[in-house]
Design a protein around this motif. Structure first.
Motif, short mmCIF file in Angstrom:
data_model
loop_
_atom_site.label_atom_id
_atom_site.label_comp_id
_atom_site.label_asym_id
_atom_site.label_seq_id
_atom_site.Cartn_x
_atom_site.Cartn_y
_atom_site.Cartn_z
N VAL A 133 -97.86 -38.45 -4.52
CA VAL A 133 -98.91 -39.18 -5.19
C VAL A 133 -99.38 -38.33 -6.37
O VAL A 133 -99.52 -37.11 -6.26
CB VAL A 133 -100.08 -39.49 -4.24
CG1 VAL A 133 -100.69 -38.20 -3.67
CG2 VAL A 133 -101.16 -40.30 -4.95
N GLY A 145 -94.82 -47.13 -3.60
CA GLY A 145 -95.22 -45.75 -3.84
C GLY A 145 -94.25 -45.02 -4.75
O GLY A 145 -93.51 -45.62 -5.52
N ARG A 177 -94.39 -41.31 13.26
CA ARG A 177 -95.40 -40.76 12.35
C ARG A 177 -94.83 -40.65 10.94
O ARG A 177 -93.74 -40.14 10.74
CB ARG A 177 -95.83 -39.38 12.83
CG ARG A 177 -96.94 -38.76 11.99
CD ARG A 177 -97.28 -37.39 12.50
NE ARG A 177 -98.33 -36.77 11.68
CZ ARG A 177 -98.77 -35.55 11.85
NH1 ARG A 177 -98.25 -34.78 12.81
NH2 ARG A 177 -99.73 -35.08 11.07
N VAL A 178 -95.57 -41.08 9.93
CA VAL A 178 -95.16 -41.02 8.52
C VAL A 178 -95.98 -39.93 7.83
O VAL A 178 -97.21 -39.96 7.87
CB VAL A 178 -95.38 -42.38 7.83
CG1 VAL A 178 -94.98 -42.28 6.37
CG2 VAL A 178 -94.58 -43.46 8.55
N ALA A 179 -95.27 -38.95 7.20
CA ALA A 179 -95.96 -37.86 6.51
C ALA A 179 -96.72 -38.41 5.31
O ALA A 179 -96.22 -39.28 4.60
CB ALA A 179 -94.96 -36.81 6.05
N PRO A 180 -97.94 -37.93 5.07
CA PRO A 180 -98.72 -38.42 3.92
C PRO A 180 -98.07 -37.96 2.62
O PRO A 180 -97.40 -36.93 2.57
CB PRO A 180 -100.09 -37.77 4.14
CG PRO A 180 -99.82 -36.53 4.93
CD PRO A 180 -98.66 -36.89 5.84
N PRO A 181 -98.26 -38.71 1.54
CA PRO A 181 -97.69 -38.30 0.24
C PRO A 181 -98.26 -36.95 -0.20
O PRO A 181 -99.42 -36.63 0.06
CB PRO A 181 -98.11 -39.44 -0.71
CG PRO A 181 -98.44 -40.58 0.18
CD PRO A 181 -98.96 -40.00 1.45
N VAL A 182 -97.43 -36.19 -0.88
CA VAL A 182 -97.83 -34.87 -1.37
C VAL A 182 -98.44 -35.03 -2.76
O VAL A 182 -97.81 -35.62 -3.65
CB VAL A 182 -96.63 -33.91 -1.44
CG1 VAL A 182 -97.04 -32.55 -2.00
CG2 VAL A 182 -96.00 -33.76 -0.06
N PRO A 183 -99.65 -34.52 -2.99
CA PRO A 183 -100.24 -34.62 -4.33
C PRO A 183 -99.54 -33.66 -5.31
O PRO A 183 -99.32 -32.49 -4.99
CB PRO A 183 -101.70 -34.23 -4.13
CG PRO A 183 -101.69 -33.39 -2.90
CD PRO A 183 -100.58 -33.90 -2.03
N ASP A 192 -101.84 -36.70 -8.83
CA ASP A 192 -103.25 -36.31 -8.81
C ASP A 192 -103.45 -35.21 -9.84
O ASP A 192 -103.30 -34.03 -9.56
CB ASP A 192 -103.66 -35.83 -7.41
CG ASP A 192 -105.15 -35.55 -7.32
OD1 ASP A 192 -105.85 -35.78 -8.33
OD2 ASP A 192 -105.61 -35.10 -6.25
N LYS A 232 -92.25 -38.25 -0.33
CA LYS A 232 -93.25 -39.13 -0.92
C LYS A 232 -94.28 -38.29 -1.67
O LYS A 232 -94.67 -37.21 -1.21
CB LYS A 232 -93.95 -39.93 0.18
CG LYS A 232 -93.03 -40.76 1.05
CD LYS A 232 -92.54 -41.98 0.30
CE LYS A 232 -91.72 -42.91 1.24
NZ LYS A 232 -91.24 -44.11 0.54
N LYS A 241 -91.55 -41.40 -4.99
CA LYS A 241 -90.84 -40.32 -4.33
C LYS A 241 -90.24 -39.41 -5.40
O LYS A 241 -90.29 -39.72 -6.59
CB LYS A 241 -89.74 -40.86 -3.42
CG LYS A 241 -88.60 -41.53 -4.17
CD LYS A 241 -87.48 -41.96 -3.23
CE LYS A 241 -86.32 -42.59 -4.01
NZ LYS A 241 -85.21 -42.97 -3.12
#
Length: 372
Positions: free
Chosen positions: A351, A306, A37-43, A353, A349, A308
């Motif tokens: 993102v 992406g 499982r890959v953790a979703p990027p943190v906004p 926003d 990771k 980091k």
């Protein structure tokens, strides 16, 4: 009997073995699922590091003091005959403010002036007789001495009479009357306060480490917590000693008071301006994370397709408003995280926003009062 016991032991072993096998099987499946499982990027919100022109200053709290302000006291006791002012009147220098009953002094003055007239006539008569050879020089000297004594008596009574009429020592705004007509007052009693509000002193203190940055004539800015009042002034005095108890230095500045919006005793925020510095790196204070290991900032880095973050430990310097100086640890052009750090770790990771406010807005004084 022995056969049944053996069968029970075998069945119990199968049950226990099945439970143990199921536990290891479940833990293995969970570990395999989590590993894939890959953790979703943190906004997060970000800001580019850009050197700015930094205007340093010394922040302090001060107290407003009128350049000329006194408590008006009664010079001679008696009954108050009249009050020549009302609360918050602007009075002029020499204006009569309070009249104490002076009938006794006026009567004494009339008697003293009459006695002076008699002594003057006696002095003239003695001088005339001496010129004619009838009188003696001793008689003339005695008459002149009596005349001088009478003049002194008149001056003494006149002084007592003047003390019953109280006038404004300078132009300014007078406060609330503290006496009433018909009231008996004693010498030294305060009957009002008089303040010249055109110009104000601002007294404040700074740490002894900053005394070298102060000099006479340096510009300051003062503001209040009530309303949006702000005024500029200059340092007019620096105490030539450090308070050994507090290690603070007392400073006084002169500030113009347009519209008389400042009042003596009012709390003020003071900022002493320092020369501007070019090329200083500053960041929002929300970007700095403080911990037992030191202060750090998350820097956004490319990571394949992406982004980091990398945790950079920094050395901080001066603060001004919501900005803080960074002496080392980040460089011009770095992209730093300004909010959303509570869910980050090194190499996480992210993102960008900027449409979502990830940090709650700072509470204003009005909000704090309402919440209470």
């Amino acid at each position: 009997m022995a056969k049944r016991l053996i069968i029970a032991i075998l069945l119990l072993g199968l049950v226990v073995g099945g439970i143990v096998w199921f536990k290891y099987f479940r833990d293995g499946m969970i570990a395999q699922f989590m590993a894939g499982r890959v953790a979703p990027p943190v906004p997060v919100t970000v800001q580019m590091v850009d050197p700015v022109t930094w205007t340093p200053g010394i922040d302090a709290v001060g107290t407003a003091i009128s350049a000329r302000g006194v408590d008006l006291a009664i010079e001679a006791g008696g009954l108050v005959r009249s009050i020549g002012f009302a609360s918050n009147d602007r009075v002029t220098e020499g204006q009569v403010l309070l009249q104490i009953d002076d009938d006794s002094e006026r009567a004494s003055l009339a008697a003293a002036e009459a006695a002076l007239g008699v002594t003057q006539a006696e002095a003239v008569r003695a001088a005339t007789l001496t010129e004619r050879g009838v009188g003696t020089a001793n008689a003339v000297e005695t008459a002149l001495a009596q005349e001088q004594s009478a003049r002194a008596q008149v001056a003494q009574v006149q002084t007592s009479l003047d003390a019953k009429t109280l006038t404004a020592p300078f132009e300014g705004v007078i406060g609330i009357p503290r006496v009433e007509v018909g009231q008996y007052v004693t010498p030294g009693a305060i009957y009002a306060t008089l303040q010249d509000l055109d110009q104000m002193f601002v007294d404040f203190t700074v740490p002894e480490q900053q005394i070298g940055a102060l000099d006479l004539g340096r510009e300051i800015t003062v503001s209040t917590d009530v309303g949006s009042f702000s005024a500029e002034g200059r340092i007019s005095g620096i105490e030539p000693q450090v308070d050994p108890r507090t290690r603070l230095v007392s400073v006084r500045a002169v500030v113009d008071n347009p519209g008389a919006r400042l009042f003596p005793g009012q709390f003020l925020r003071v900022r002493v301006a320092m020369p501007a510095e070019e090329g200083v790196i500053t960041v929002p204070q929300t970007a700095v994370i403080s911990s037992l290991y030191g202060d750090s900032i998350y820097v956004v880095k490319p990571d394949g397709d992406g982004l980091k973050v990398e945790q950079a430990f920094v050395t901080l310097g001066r603060r001004a408003d919501d900005r803080i100086e960074v002496i080392s640890g980040i460089a011009d052009g770095d992209q730093i995280v300004t909010s959303g750090q509570n869910r980050l770790s090194n190499a996480a990771k992210v993102v960008i926003d900027d449409t979502v406010e990830l940090s709650p807005p700072a509470a204003t004084p009005a909000d704090s009062a309402a919440s209470e």
